[in-house]
Design an enzyme around this catalytic site. Sequence first.
Site, PDB file in Angstrom:
ATOM      1  N   GLU A   6       3.610  -2.093  13.719  1.00 19.92           N
ATOM      2  CA  GLU A   6       2.465  -2.316  12.927  1.00 19.92           C
ATOM      3  C   GLU A   6       1.374  -2.400  13.557  1.00 19.92           C
ATOM      4  O   GLU A   6       0.426  -1.629  13.363  1.00 19.92           O
ATOM      5  CB  GLU A   6       2.819  -3.542  11.780  1.00 19.92           C
ATOM      6  CG  GLU A   6       3.828  -2.959  10.800  1.00 19.92           C
ATOM      7  CD  GLU A   6       3.606  -1.799  10.034  1.00 19.92           C
ATOM      8  OE1 GLU A   6       2.766  -1.353  10.213  1.00 19.92           O
ATOM      9  OE2 GLU A   6       4.733  -1.480   9.532  1.00 19.92           O
ATOM     10  N   MET A   8       4.672   3.244   2.222  1.00 25.50           N
ATOM     11  CA  MET A   8       5.749   3.096   3.108  1.00 25.50           C
ATOM     12  C   MET A   8       6.221   4.412   3.731  1.00 25.50           C
ATOM     13  O   MET A   8       6.385   5.559   3.087  1.00 25.50           O
ATOM     14  CB  MET A   8       7.041   2.629   2.186  1.00 25.50           C
ATOM     15  CG  MET A   8       8.349   2.485   3.086  1.00 25.50           C
ATOM     16  SD  MET A   8       8.147   0.945   3.949  1.00 25.50           S
ATOM     17  CE  MET A   8       9.274   1.692   5.404  1.00 25.50           C
ATOM     18  N   HIS A  55      -2.200   6.213   8.333  1.00 21.73           N
ATOM     19  CA  HIS A  55      -1.318   5.030   8.903  1.00 21.73           C
ATOM     20  C   HIS A  55       0.141   5.482   8.635  1.00 21.73           C
ATOM     21  O   HIS A  55       0.989   5.463   9.677  1.00 21.73           O
ATOM     22  CB  HIS A  55      -1.461   3.899   8.125  1.00 21.73           C
ATOM     23  CG  HIS A  55      -0.938   2.622   8.521  1.00 21.73           C
ATOM     24  ND1 HIS A  55      -1.309   1.689   9.462  1.00 21.73           N
ATOM     25  CD2 HIS A  55       0.439   2.325   8.417  1.00 21.73           C
ATOM     26  CE1 HIS A  55      -0.166   0.932   9.732  1.00 21.73           C
ATOM     27  NE2 HIS A  55       0.787   1.023   8.909  1.00 21.73           N
ATOM     28  N   GLU A  56       0.617   5.840   7.525  1.00 21.04           N
ATOM     29  CA  GLU A  56       1.987   6.072   7.290  1.00 21.04           C
ATOM     30  C   GLU A  56       2.519   7.254   8.180  1.00 21.04           C
ATOM     31  O   GLU A  56       3.410   7.288   8.456  1.00 21.04           O
ATOM     32  CB  GLU A  56       2.256   6.271   5.902  1.00 21.04           C
ATOM     33  CG  GLU A  56       1.880   5.195   4.837  1.00 21.04           C
ATOM     34  CD  GLU A  56       2.283   3.871   5.249  1.00 21.04           C
ATOM     35  OE1 GLU A  56       3.254   3.740   5.896  1.00 21.04           O
ATOM     36  OE2 GLU A  56       1.446   2.849   4.939  1.00 21.04           O
ATOM     37  N   ASN A  96       8.739   5.938   4.892  1.00 19.07           N
ATOM     38  CA  ASN A  96      10.019   6.588   4.826  1.00 19.07           C
ATOM     39  C   ASN A  96      10.206   7.954   5.554  1.00 19.07           C
ATOM     40  O   ASN A  96       9.339   8.863   5.118  1.00 19.07           O
ATOM     41  CB  ASN A  96      10.643   6.578   3.506  1.00 19.07           C
ATOM     42  CG  ASN A  96      10.444   5.318   2.595  1.00 19.07           C
ATOM     43  OD1 ASN A  96      10.805   4.109   2.910  1.00 19.07           O
ATOM     44  ND2 ASN A  96       9.525   5.580   1.590  1.00 19.07           N
ATOM     45  N   HIS A 141       3.196   6.381  11.730  1.00 20.06           N
ATOM     46  CA  HIS A 141       4.388   5.597  11.792  1.00 20.06           C
ATOM     47  C   HIS A 141       5.520   6.784  12.147  1.00 20.06           C
ATOM     48  O   HIS A 141       6.409   6.324  12.669  1.00 20.06           O
ATOM     49  CB  HIS A 141       4.667   5.059  10.580  1.00 20.06           C
ATOM     50  CG  HIS A 141       4.316   3.446  10.383  1.00 20.06           C
ATOM     51  ND1 HIS A 141       4.269   2.723  11.397  1.00 20.06           N
ATOM     52  CD2 HIS A 141       3.983   2.782   9.429  1.00 20.06           C
ATOM     53  CE1 HIS A 141       4.014   1.671  11.156  1.00 20.06           C
ATOM     54  NE2 HIS A 141       3.518   1.462   9.813  1.00 20.06           N
ATOM     55  N   GLY A 186       0.822  -1.189   0.136  1.00 21.39           N
ATOM     56  CA  GLY A 186      -0.064  -0.150   0.030  1.00 21.39           C
ATOM     57  C   GLY A 186       0.703   1.319   0.003  1.00 21.39           C
ATOM     58  O   GLY A 186       0.657   2.108  -0.734  1.00 21.39           O
TER      59      GLY A 186
HETATM   60  N1  B3K Z   1       5.816  -0.662   6.538  1.00 19.83           N
HETATM   61  C1  B3K Z   1       5.339  -0.702   5.381  1.00 19.83           C
HETATM   62  C2  B3K Z   1       5.166  -2.179   5.121  1.00 19.83           C
HETATM   63  C3  B3K Z   1       6.441  -2.692   4.432  1.00 19.83           C
HETATM   64  C4  B3K Z   1       6.143  -4.099   3.778  1.00 19.83           C
HETATM   65  C5  B3K Z   1       7.436  -4.862   3.334  1.00 19.83           C
HETATM   66  N2  B3K Z   1       7.226  -5.905   2.591  1.00 19.83           N
HETATM   67  C6  B3K Z   1       4.015  -0.035   5.240  1.00 19.83           C
HETATM   68  C7  B3K Z   1       3.191   0.007   6.519  1.00 19.83           C
HETATM   69  O1  B3K Z   1       2.820  -0.804   7.202  1.00 19.83           O
HETATM   70  O2  B3K Z   1       2.914   1.100   6.943  1.00 19.83           O
HETATM   71 ZN    ZN Z   2       2.547   0.378   8.874  1.00 22.61          ZN
END
Ligand code: B3K
Ligand code: ZN
Length: 868
Positions: free
Chosen positions: A319, A262, A296-297, A264, A300, A260
């Site tokens: 997560e 990431m 969600h991102e 970063n 994080h 979906g």
């Molecule tokens: N942290 C990423 C997911 C990475 C998956 C790697 N195969 C997205 C998320 O959970 O926000």
């Molecule tokens: Zn996540």
Amino acid sequence: MAQTPQAKYRKDYQSPSHTITDIDLTFDLYDNQTKVTAVSQVKQLKDTTTLSLEGEALKLESIHVNGEVWTAYQEVEGRLEIHQLPEQTELTIVTVIDPEANTALEGLYKSGGAFCTQCEAEGFRRITYYMDRPDVLAKYTTKVIADKADYPFLLSNGNRVAEGDLDGGRHWVQWQDPHPKPAYLFALVAGDFDVLRDTYVTKSGRHVDLEIFVDKGNLDRAPHAMTSLINSMKWDEERFGLEYDLDIYMIVAVDFFNMGAMENKGLNIFNSKYVLANEKTATDTDYLGIEAVIGHEYFHNWTGNRVTCRDWFQLSLKEGLTVFRDQEFSSDLGSRAVNRINNVRIIRGPQFAEDASPMSHPIRPEQVIEMNNFYTLTVYEKGSEVISMMHTLLGEEGFQKGMKLYFERHDGTAATCEDFVSAMEDASGVELKQFRLWYSQSGTPTLKVSSVYNQTQQTYSLTIEQSTEPTQDQAEKQALHIPFDVELYKQSGEVIELQCNGKPVDSVLNITEAKQIFVFENITERPTPSLLREFSAPVKLEYDYSDSELTFLMVHARNEFARWDAGQMLLAKYIRFNVEQVQAGKEVELSDAVIDAFRGVLLSQELEPAFIAEMMSLPSHNEVSGWYKQVDVDAVAKVLKAIKVTLAIELEDELSALYHSLKQQAYTIEHAAIGQRSLRNTALGYLAYTEQGNAIVTAQYADANNMTDTIAAMTAANSAELACREHLMADYSDKWKHDGLVMDKWFTLQGMNPAENVLDTIKQAMNHEAFSIKNPNRTRSLIGSFLNMNPVRFHAKSGEGYKFAGEILRELNSSNPQVASRLIDPLLKFRKYDAERQAMIKTELETLKAMDNLANDLFEKVTKALES
Ligand code: B3K
Ligand code: ZN
């Protein structure tokens, strides 16, 4: 296969021998030959002068230590070992990589015309040799060099600190990220985009530039993502007191992406599916999905980035917690009941199925071959349920105190699940000793509940027995600490105050033993119990409700979730009963009381439309399949369809009236409007099975002024196999054939098509100009929907569905193992089917296992399935 892949175990965790405090990266970008220069400041932590770095698919050019050519090294499978390293070193490694050949979409790759990266979990090792583990946190400086005309935007994490032009039409930009981070949060993007810009001022006054990068021409599809981002930033300040910590937040939408999105640091990379939306191209579900994923991102940034994971076994630390946060965000902004219902559907359907499958694992796995295989519903969704149970046990105030302490203790570090639970415990004073078992025990617990009413003593007792069946990964199970939320109702609908041993008690009972009896006093009449309210724990509930108790709860339960749940339990009773009927060669039956109960729901003046739509939705074939050890695919499908048709015919007048009364003029994405469309389209889904079906669906398709109504019409035509189906599909493809993302909805419908010749249609669709098996969204839409949402055709007795799946999986194994590994899940559950089907699926799994280039991803799943 070259070497049998080896599992890693949680118990074997060792802290790193060295750390890298700073890294300076330079990327000289070219399609096939990108040169990566990595200058790392390495510090020895343990008693060894050998530094072992991970690396895959890299061409090593040179190694320098403190500026001198270094020859004391060894390249071994997947690693680089550098020997005789001084205690404190500047290590320079130059590697060359081939982004264009990277179809696995992990590391640095090309998506359309742009360069982008995906480094979680272990993709950074495809960029350079590095300590690619989440407990090594470094400060990054990144210089990106590329052709200026093709790649006017050069992005990386943190703040832009310098830029310049070079000869030959090239240019460069340098970025600096002040926050130390693990390699999996590194990101780089180079491309030509349209940019939507805004600003956000945090509560302490920091001005943050917000930038959303989309493919040229897509600017009119970016505003909803921006609104969602701003709402997320505000919500995290208000509910969690958490503020953003850089001066810029960038989101880039790309078309080729394995999942979906990431998180970063400062530079999120998103699957364009979770950014792009306008009313013409996106459904309400897409809009809500974008809001949730953007949230969600963003969330994080604290739960994942500021506090990251010590090792990948701790994945649920970030997560599970971040899913919990995004669910709370969606619930605070929209309908809490509808959000809860949809999340519970995921747990009861695919998550319970995962628990019962060969891939069963605790939310904190004990052993892993391919980490990418553990971004699962268990780690994410069940992980979130575990956080939610803590929230129930501690209350909002206690939970927030726990979060505060967690950040005080662990900000800027790599932590464990244990650290999180300890913070919650220490801050709230609520003991969570037994509760911790949720992290190490896999499988779905069952709560068997029975009740006795004693008229003379005026007591009501609930006997609760918990048990968890053995799972493939774990034979022995222990009693868990389960918060069990209960209410008792009088016949009048009045809620009874709970009282035990002469004292009032809370509605949340603590189940901690294999068997417990709760005796409630002063109960003047036989009550109706509302059990596992709000789905207070991810368990299966068994209680022998009568039809009339369930229809009572559908009306009188004072929270909406409990009403919905009662409706689902009533349906479940009839589905189970009718599956047996069908197997005995009898007709499907539905009682008048059930039909009337649903009539009552449709006619309700007080319930929200969005909620009525949920009440009217039958459990999916997959969810029902999960109730059985051995599933009769055709009987389940027959029963679900018959119930749908019966309700449609019996309630046609009410459905019709509702349908027409809910027509809207203009499209807005306010929650009330979404709810009305949802109910209207649910009604359409039923009406499709009546005589007016073809006419009403055709008319809706023709009149629709938004994608939600268009897709609802097409879905209804598809499911009910209406005469208009072909025309609608052709018209849509004509209109949207140039837009892969919009065509995904069409591909999904092709995959779900209940027609007997669906495989021919799917193969034709694979030749559609918008289709490419290299694009994960396309593959998931067309092939994934066939495997997951077309049970009758996928499991056709001929075995052609399985053969087709096998072919596709073999192809994807080479080009994109992560996508292959997601697709294979339905095949892993082959023990659920009859002997003939089992044999055919097993053949496909064995053929895969015999491949000599079988990727770790599929190896892990196939071997587990065959061991089952
Ligand atoms: N942290 C990423 C997911 C990475 C998956 C790697 N195969 C997205 C998320 O959970 O926000
Ligand atoms: Zn996540």
